[in-house]
Design a protein around this motif. Sequence first.
Motif, PDB file in Angstrom:
ATOM      1  N   ARG A   3       0.855  -1.195   0.000  1.00 15.53           N
ATOM      2  CA  ARG A   3       0.000   0.000   0.000  1.00 15.53           C
ATOM      3  C   ARG A   3       0.888   1.240   0.000  1.00 15.53           C
ATOM      4  NH1 ARG A   3      -4.775  -0.916   4.184  1.00 15.53           N
ATOM      5  NH2 ARG A   3      -5.593   0.865   3.066  1.00 15.53           N
ATOM      6  N   HIS A   4       0.423   2.261  -0.722  1.00 13.66           N
ATOM      7  CA  HIS A   4       1.163   3.512  -0.863  1.00 13.66           C
ATOM      8  C   HIS A   4       0.331   4.649  -0.277  1.00 13.66           C
ATOM      9  CE1 HIS A   4       3.949   1.640  -3.782  1.00 13.66           C
ATOM     10  NE2 HIS A   4       2.878   0.946  -4.106  1.00 13.66           N
ATOM     11  N   PHE A   5       0.961   5.464   0.569  1.00 15.18           N
ATOM     12  CA  PHE A   5       0.286   6.599   1.180  1.00 15.18           C
ATOM     13  C   PHE A   5       1.116   7.855   1.002  1.00 15.18           C
ATOM     14  CE2 PHE A   5      -1.167   2.973   3.704  1.00 15.18           C
ATOM     15  CZ  PHE A   5      -2.535   3.150   3.658  1.00 15.18           C
ATOM     16  N   SER A   6       0.440   8.977   0.839  1.00 14.52           N
ATOM     17  CA  SER A   6       1.069  10.287   0.831  1.00 14.52           C
ATOM     18  C   SER A   6       0.360  11.113   1.898  1.00 14.52           C
ATOM     19  CB  SER A   6       0.929  10.933  -0.552  1.00 14.52           C
ATOM     20  OG  SER A   6       1.605  12.173  -0.574  1.00 14.52           O
ATOM     21  N   LEU A   7       1.136  11.604   2.870  1.00 13.58           N
ATOM     22  CA  LEU A   7       0.571  12.317   4.007  1.00 13.58           C
ATOM     23  C   LEU A   7       1.136  13.729   4.086  1.00 13.58           C
ATOM     24  CD1 LEU A   7       1.261   9.175   4.966  1.00 13.58           C
ATOM     25  CD2 LEU A   7       0.260   9.980   7.049  1.00 13.58           C
ATOM     26  N   LEU A   8       0.301  14.676   4.471  1.00  7.77           N
ATOM     27  CA  LEU A   8       0.747  16.020   4.829  1.00  7.77           C
ATOM     28  C   LEU A   8       0.753  16.047   6.352  1.00  7.77           C
ATOM     29  CD1 LEU A   8       1.531  18.863   3.896  1.00  7.77           C
ATOM     30  CD2 LEU A   8      -0.883  19.483   4.068  1.00  7.77           C
TER      31      LEU A   8
END
Length: 89
Positions: A3-8
């Motif tokens: 799984r790939h996540f991009s978080l601020l």
Amino acid sequence: MTRHFSLLVVDRPETLLRVTGLCLRRRADVLQLHYGRSRHPGWARLDLELAVDERHGRGLAERLSALVEVRDLAELQHHGNRLSPTYTG
């Protein structure tokens, strides 16, 4: 399952520890991690690639977005040979 996540996230030293600690508790192995300051002061972008089985991966996006340090989260989905965001929080 990968799984790939991009978080601020809030740009503070303990933020990375909180996020990776949650991954550890959910038994998700961090395959790749990229952390960089954003153009907005006080915020950073954290990109994660995680290996996690389906049972432990359920609710992972919701738990990540519930962390106080996380302002926004997008789970990236594969479309062909590129990743596209699916916003969850």
